[in-house]
Write a protein that holds these residues in place. Structure first.
Motif, PDB file in Angstrom:
ATOM      1  N   GLY A  66       0.720  -1.135  -0.007  1.00 28.38           N
ATOM      2  CA  GLY A  66       0.115   0.018   0.069  1.00 28.38           C
ATOM      3  C   GLY A  66       0.825   1.304   0.080  1.00 28.38           C
ATOM      4  N   GLY A  67       2.020   1.260   0.814  1.00 28.40           N
ATOM      5  CA  GLY A  67       2.844   2.457   0.875  1.00 28.40           C
ATOM      6  C   GLY A  67       3.359   2.909  -0.477  1.00 28.40           C
ATOM      7  N   LEU A  68       4.025   1.557  -1.198  1.00 30.19           N
ATOM      8  CA  LEU A  68       4.711   1.704  -2.461  1.00 30.19           C
ATOM      9  C   LEU A  68       3.687   2.354  -3.491  1.00 30.19           C
ATOM     10  CD1 LEU A  68       6.993  -1.351  -2.514  1.00 30.19           C
ATOM     11  CD2 LEU A  68       7.847   1.251  -2.236  1.00 30.19           C
ATOM     12  N   LEU A  69       2.437   1.668  -3.614  1.00 30.84           N
ATOM     13  CA  LEU A  69       1.219   2.044  -4.555  1.00 30.84           C
ATOM     14  C   LEU A  69       0.971   3.444  -4.094  1.00 30.84           C
ATOM     15  CD1 LEU A  69      -0.725  -1.255  -4.725  1.00 30.84           C
ATOM     16  CD2 LEU A  69       0.743  -0.286  -6.513  1.00 30.84           C
ATOM     17  N   THR A  70       0.779   3.817  -2.860  1.00 35.63           N
ATOM     18  CA  THR A  70       0.661   5.402  -2.807  1.00 35.63           C
ATOM     19  C   THR A  70       1.599   6.101  -3.248  1.00 35.63           C
ATOM     20  OG1 THR A  70      -0.555   4.855  -0.489  1.00 35.63           O
ATOM     21  CG2 THR A  70       0.558   7.009  -0.876  1.00 35.63           C
ATOM     22  N   LEU A  71       2.975   5.874  -3.114  1.00 34.23           N
ATOM     23  CA  LEU A  71       4.026   6.634  -3.735  1.00 34.23           C
ATOM     24  C   LEU A  71       3.944   6.810  -5.387  1.00 34.23           C
ATOM     25  CD1 LEU A  71       6.814   5.802  -1.532  1.00 34.23           C
ATOM     26  CD2 LEU A  71       5.470   7.684  -1.463  1.00 34.23           C
ATOM     27  N   LEU A  72       3.560   5.638  -5.909  1.00 36.59           N
ATOM     28  CA  LEU A  72       3.459   5.428  -7.439  1.00 36.59           C
ATOM     29  C   LEU A  72       2.429   6.485  -8.000  1.00 36.59           C
ATOM     30  CD1 LEU A  72       4.719   4.071  -9.751  1.00 36.59           C
ATOM     31  CD2 LEU A  72       2.890   2.238  -9.487  1.00 36.59           C
ATOM     32  N   LEU A  91       8.782  15.063   1.452  1.00 30.21           N
ATOM     33  CA  LEU A  91       8.390  14.464   2.708  1.00 30.21           C
ATOM     34  C   LEU A  91       7.956  12.966   2.248  1.00 30.21           C
ATOM     35  CD1 LEU A  91       6.028  17.351   4.014  1.00 30.21           C
ATOM     36  CD2 LEU A  91       8.171  16.444   4.828  1.00 30.21           C
ATOM     37  N   LEU A  92       7.506  12.646   1.280  1.00 28.70           N
ATOM     38  CA  LEU A  92       7.327  11.292   1.058  1.00 28.70           C
ATOM     39  C   LEU A  92       8.677  10.437   0.551  1.00 28.70           C
ATOM     40  CD1 LEU A  92       4.144  11.794  -1.617  1.00 28.70           C
ATOM     41  CD2 LEU A  92       4.236  10.919   0.892  1.00 28.70           C
ATOM     42  N   VAL A  93       9.610  11.132   0.128  1.00 27.14           N
ATOM     43  CA  VAL A  93      10.969  10.590   0.103  1.00 27.14           C
ATOM     44  C   VAL A  93      11.358  10.223   1.294  1.00 27.14           C
ATOM     45  CG1 VAL A  93      13.404  10.879  -0.620  1.00 27.14           C
ATOM     46  CG2 VAL A  93      11.544  11.854  -2.214  1.00 27.14           C
ATOM     47  N   GLN A  94      11.217  11.000   2.460  1.00 19.98           N
ATOM     48  CA  GLN A  94      11.775  10.672   3.637  1.00 19.98           C
ATOM     49  C   GLN A  94      10.965   9.588   4.213  1.00 19.98           C
ATOM     50  OE1 GLN A  94      10.384  13.915   6.449  1.00 19.98           O
ATOM     51  NE2 GLN A  94      12.379  13.207   8.044  1.00 19.98           N
ATOM     52  N   ALA A  95       9.548   9.499   4.032  1.00 23.30           N
ATOM     53  CA  ALA A  95       8.649   8.339   4.544  1.00 23.30           C
ATOM     54  C   ALA A  95       9.091   6.943   3.762  1.00 23.30           C
ATOM     55  CB  ALA A  95       7.166   8.485   4.167  1.00 23.30           C
ATOM     56  N   LEU A  96       9.515   7.273   2.502  1.00 28.27           N
ATOM     57  CA  LEU A  96      10.036   6.055   1.778  1.00 28.27           C
ATOM     58  C   LEU A  96      11.184   5.402   2.662  1.00 28.27           C
ATOM     59  CD1 LEU A  96       9.900   4.067  -0.747  1.00 28.27           C
ATOM     60  CD2 LEU A  96      11.382   5.985  -1.956  1.00 28.27           C
ATOM     61  N   ASN A  97      11.937   6.199   2.946  1.00 29.03           N
ATOM     62  CA  ASN A  97      13.546   5.740   3.562  1.00 29.03           C
ATOM     63  C   ASN A  97      13.332   5.709   4.919  1.00 29.03           C
ATOM     64  OD1 ASN A  97      14.979   6.259   1.236  1.00 29.03           O
ATOM     65  ND2 ASN A  97      15.250   8.448   1.551  1.00 29.03           N
ATOM     66  N   THR A  98      12.203   6.046   5.608  1.00 30.06           N
ATOM     67  CA  THR A  98      12.356   5.629   6.955  1.00 30.06           C
ATOM     68  C   THR A  98      11.156   4.705   7.419  1.00 30.06           C
ATOM     69  OG1 THR A  98      10.762   7.615   7.436  1.00 30.06           O
ATOM     70  CG2 THR A  98      13.271   7.860   7.698  1.00 30.06           C
ATOM     71  N   GLN A  99       9.958   4.569   6.594  1.00 32.52           N
ATOM     72  CA  GLN A  99       8.923   3.867   7.096  1.00 32.52           C
ATOM     73  C   GLN A  99       8.930   2.541   6.271  1.00 32.52           C
ATOM     74  OE1 GLN A  99       5.251   6.257   6.800  1.00 32.52           O
ATOM     75  NE2 GLN A  99       6.259   8.061   7.830  1.00 32.52           N
ATOM     76  N   LEU A 100       9.276   2.567   4.925  1.00 34.22           N
ATOM     77  CA  LEU A 100       9.164   1.500   3.894  1.00 34.22           C
ATOM     78  C   LEU A 100      10.510   0.632   3.897  1.00 34.22           C
ATOM     79  CD1 LEU A 100       6.801   2.862   1.165  1.00 34.22           C
ATOM     80  CD2 LEU A 100       6.199   1.576   3.325  1.00 34.22           C
ATOM     81  N   SER A 101      11.409   1.270   4.273  1.00 30.93           N
ATOM     82  CA  SER A 101      12.720   0.591   4.033  1.00 30.93           C
ATOM     83  C   SER A 101      13.180   0.220   5.681  1.00 30.93           C
ATOM     84  CB  SER A 101      13.843   1.618   3.913  1.00 30.93           C
ATOM     85  OG  SER A 101      13.705   1.967   2.476  1.00 30.93           O
ATOM     86  N   ASN A 316      -1.480  17.554   1.473  1.00 31.48           N
ATOM     87  CA  ASN A 316      -0.439  18.348   1.971  1.00 31.48           C
ATOM     88  C   ASN A 316       0.145  17.381   2.936  1.00 31.48           C
ATOM     89  OD1 ASN A 316       1.123  20.050   3.527  1.00 31.48           O
ATOM     90  ND2 ASN A 316      -0.465  21.690   4.100  1.00 31.48           N
ATOM     91  N   TRP A 317       1.224  16.753   2.691  1.00 31.91           N
ATOM     92  CA  TRP A 317       1.795  15.670   3.151  1.00 31.91           C
ATOM     93  C   TRP A 317       2.603  16.160   4.486  1.00 31.91           C
ATOM     94  CZ3 TRP A 317       0.547  11.092   2.193  1.00 31.91           C
ATOM     95  CH2 TRP A 317      -0.019  10.729   0.827  1.00 31.91           C
ATOM     96  N   SER A 318       2.626  17.715   4.721  1.00 36.16           N
ATOM     97  CA  SER A 318       3.314  18.068   5.830  1.00 36.16           C
ATOM     98  C   SER A 318       2.343  17.980   7.163  1.00 36.16           C
ATOM     99  CB  SER A 318       3.602  19.625   5.795  1.00 36.16           C
ATOM    100  OG  SER A 318       2.494  20.366   5.647  1.00 36.16           O
ATOM    101  N   GLN A 319       1.179  17.811   6.778  1.00 35.36           N
ATOM    102  CA  GLN A 319       0.077  17.654   7.847  1.00 35.36           C
ATOM    103  C   GLN A 319       0.087  15.945   8.327  1.00 35.36           C
ATOM    104  OE1 GLN A 319      -1.497  20.428   9.291  1.00 35.36           O
ATOM    105  NE2 GLN A 319      -0.276  21.212   7.563  1.00 35.36           N
ATOM    106  N   GLY A 320       0.760  15.518   7.733  1.00 36.91           N
ATOM    107  CA  GLY A 320       0.819  13.911   8.234  1.00 36.91           C
ATOM    108  C   GLY A 320       1.487  13.014   6.958  1.00 36.91           C
TER     109      GLY A 320
END
Length: 355
Positions: A66-72, A91-101, A316-320
């Motif tokens: 779900g996370g990877l498809l969200t980013l796609l 902010l999504l790059v940060q989430a990719l590196n910290t939450q999905l990796s 607005n990904w800065s809200q979460g």
């Protein structure tokens, strides 16, 4: 891979003042010419690729997929003709590196592989779209509309560098500040270089949506023949949007203690018949992205008109920006580096320098 596929942090201030349109548009190809390489073929043999095709019943893997498809989905409206690079919100790059990796799973390599697969196939796989639709009620961050758009065929914009701030900067440099040798033709050249381009503008606020009534064409009367009435043009939905160059809190206060009027750019978008959001359910004030053909502008790009527009959510990904629980991802049996050892070093990939 001969060409690194990067997720770029958009930083147009780095473009030189004398930049030519080629800086924005590159070679002007219709679509990026991506050839399948060993990296892409190895991806086809991974467990994650199989899960994208078939779905998963594992709740931990559901978060990863779900996370990877969200980013796609978030990259989809901004895929462009300029080159193989794609844009992802920092902010999504940060989430990719910290939450999905995890230490044993480099999610950024899989994200690169997924985007390359879409560019090679010229569309999102129907199986991937079905997996996203199935996961949508569980993973609420997936924008199914953006993935549906991608599943119907690759429709790249001309360049994700051509933003509203960039256009206004170019007008200031190329037209207002043109020296005497170019001033007479500067406006004409600007229009020739930048109008009639496929663009995507984000961070817009919806003022209103309405149906435009077509102008009634007068009946044609020919001598000796009956009056011929032409069919009216189809109804067109029109979106009125606004973009603010500066946040509200940065406005100066005048001596009487009231805020000054915020500078703004007004956007009128005549929308395409097929949309990927239910237009009737978008409230005023919603933050949106609009894609379309840059049709016209007035003043110093203070008023903009688009045609054949498509409306998308612009969150607005800065809200979460919680995409997945890293502990859940670590428990997913798919989160292993089956691509390890074949991904080349990519200088600057995902906004980070190579080591």
């Amino acid at each position: 891979m001969r060409t690194a596929l990067l997720a770029l942090v958009l930083c147009l201030s780095s473009l030189p003042a004398a930049a030519q349109p080629e800086v924005f548009f590159g070679a002007g190809n219709d679509v990026p010419n991506i050839k399948e390489e060993d990296f892409d073929r190895r991806f086809l043999r991974t467990g994650l690729y199989q899960a994208l095709n078939r779905g998963t019943n594992d709740p931990h893997c559901a978060q990863l997929l779900g996370g990877l498809l969200t980013l796609l989905g978030e990259t989809a409206p901004l895929l462009h003709k300029r080159d193989e690079n794609f844009f992802l919100d920092p902010l999504l790059v940060q989430a990719l590196n910290t939450q999905l990796s995890t230490p044993r799973f480099q999610a950024n390599a899989y994200m690169v592989a997924m985007v390359r697969r879409v560019l090679i196939d010229r569309k999102l796989s129907p199986n991937w779209f079905q997996t996203a639709a199935d996961l949508g009620p569980l993973v609420l961050t997936i924008d199914v509309g953006k993935l549906r758009f991608l599943s119907e065929g690759l429709q790249p914009i001309d360049s994700f560098f051509l933003t509203l701030p960039a256009l206004r900067d170019r007008y200031e440099i190329e037209v207002r500040r043109a020296n005497a040798t170019a001033a007479r033709s500067a406006e004409k050249m600007f229009r020739e270089n930048y109008l009639d381009r496929q663009v995507a503008f984000g961070g817009l606020e919806l003022i209103d949506l309405d149906i435009e009534k077509p102008k009634k064409k007068p009946a044609k009367k020919r001598k000796g023949q009956p009056i011929i009435e032409e069919e009216p043009e189809p109804l067109v939905a029109v979106a009125k949007l606004v973009w603010y160059p500066f946040p509200a809190e940065e406005n100066e206060i005048n001596p009487f203690g009231t805020p000054k009027k915020r500078p703004s750019v007004n956007i009128t978008a005549k929308l395409a018949p097929q949309q990927y959001l239910d237009l009737s359910r978008i409230p005023k004030g919603t933050q949106l992205m609009v894609r379309g053909r840059f049709w016209g502008f007035k003043k110093a790009v203070d008023e903009v008109e688009l045609r054949d527009g498509l409306i998308f959510q612009d969150r607005n990904w800065s809200q979460g920006n919680v995409l997945a629980d890293p502990n859940a991802v670590a428990r997913c049996p798919l989160a292993v580096n089956e691509l390890m050892g074949v991904t080349p070093e990519q200088s600057g990939a995902f906004g980070k320098p190579s080591r």
